[in-house]
Design a protein around this motif. Structure first.
Motif, short mmCIF file in Angstrom:
data_model
loop_
_atom_site.label_atom_id
_atom_site.label_comp_id
_atom_site.label_asym_id
_atom_site.label_seq_id
_atom_site.Cartn_x
_atom_site.Cartn_y
_atom_site.Cartn_z
N GLU A 70 0.93 -1.07 -0.16
CA GLU A 70 0.05 0.01 0.10
C GLU A 70 0.91 1.37 -0.02
O GLU A 70 0.49 2.40 -0.73
N ARG A 114 -1.64 3.75 -6.86
CA ARG A 114 -1.57 3.50 -5.67
C ARG A 114 -0.71 4.62 -5.20
O ARG A 114 -1.15 5.12 -4.03
N CYS A 118 -1.55 7.39 -2.07
CA CYS A 118 -0.82 7.73 -0.94
C CYS A 118 -0.56 9.12 -0.79
O CYS A 118 0.27 9.66 -0.04
#
Length: 185
Positions: A70, A114, A118
């Protein structure tokens, strides 16, 4: 009723049809019927080759990591030995970010997503030589992390073809394995 609307409509329709016929990779047979000169045919074939070359390449390994990890970030490694000014560094970092982004756009969209999820984390670090930058790139490649090195045109502060900034993107832990020993810019 004003007849000028008809001529405006006809010009607009003609432009629309011409744009449709000229769209790269589509309707080139129709286009060839209208323009059969050798020069026009060469342009059509060149556009078809460019279109085929721009087809997506195989996905990068980073795509698999984006599915299971992640925490993604981008690190920009700036050559400190070039003594670039602040504005030059900012411009070179922008080039490196965009260069890596364009490289990943079609070959690793999950990794970009991803990273964006973030918060598009970017950290700017410094290195003291071109050799060290190239060693870092080698380390990143061995971990299958994508990189992009910006090469300057040499129009302002530094010599032409100087490697100025390397961008790399990936899971934070892997990126830190490559750049963790470097200091902040």
């Amino acid at each position: 009723m004003d007849p000028s609307w008809l001529s405006t409509f006809m010009v607009g329709t003609g432009c629309l049809v011409l744009g449709y016929l000229l769209k790269p990779g589509l309707h080139t047979n129709c286009f060839k019927k209208f323009f059969t000169s050798a020069k026009a045919t060469a342009v059509i074939e060149e556009n078809q080759q460019k279109h085929e070359q721009s087809k997506p390449k195989t996905p990068l390994e980073i795509e698999k990591l984006a599915e299971i990890l992640e925490d993604f970030k981008m690190v920009l490694v700036v050559r400190n030995d070039l003594k670039m000014g602040k504005g030059k560094i900012a411009a070179q970092c922008s080039h490196a970010t965009l260069g890596l982004y364009k490289k990943l756009l079609h070959r690793a969209p999950k990794a970009l997503n991803r990273w964006e999820m973030c918060g598009q984390v970017k950290v700017v670090l410094k290195t003291e030589s071109e050799e060290e930058m190239l060693m870092l790139q080698g380390s990143a490649k061995s971990l299958k992390l994508p990189t992009h090195i910006t090469i300057d045109a040499g129009r302002t502060q530094i010599a032409p073809n100087s490697r100025t900034v390397m961008a790399l993107l990936g899971p934070a832990d892997l990126v830190d394995d490559v750049t963790g020993s470097l200091k902040l810019m």
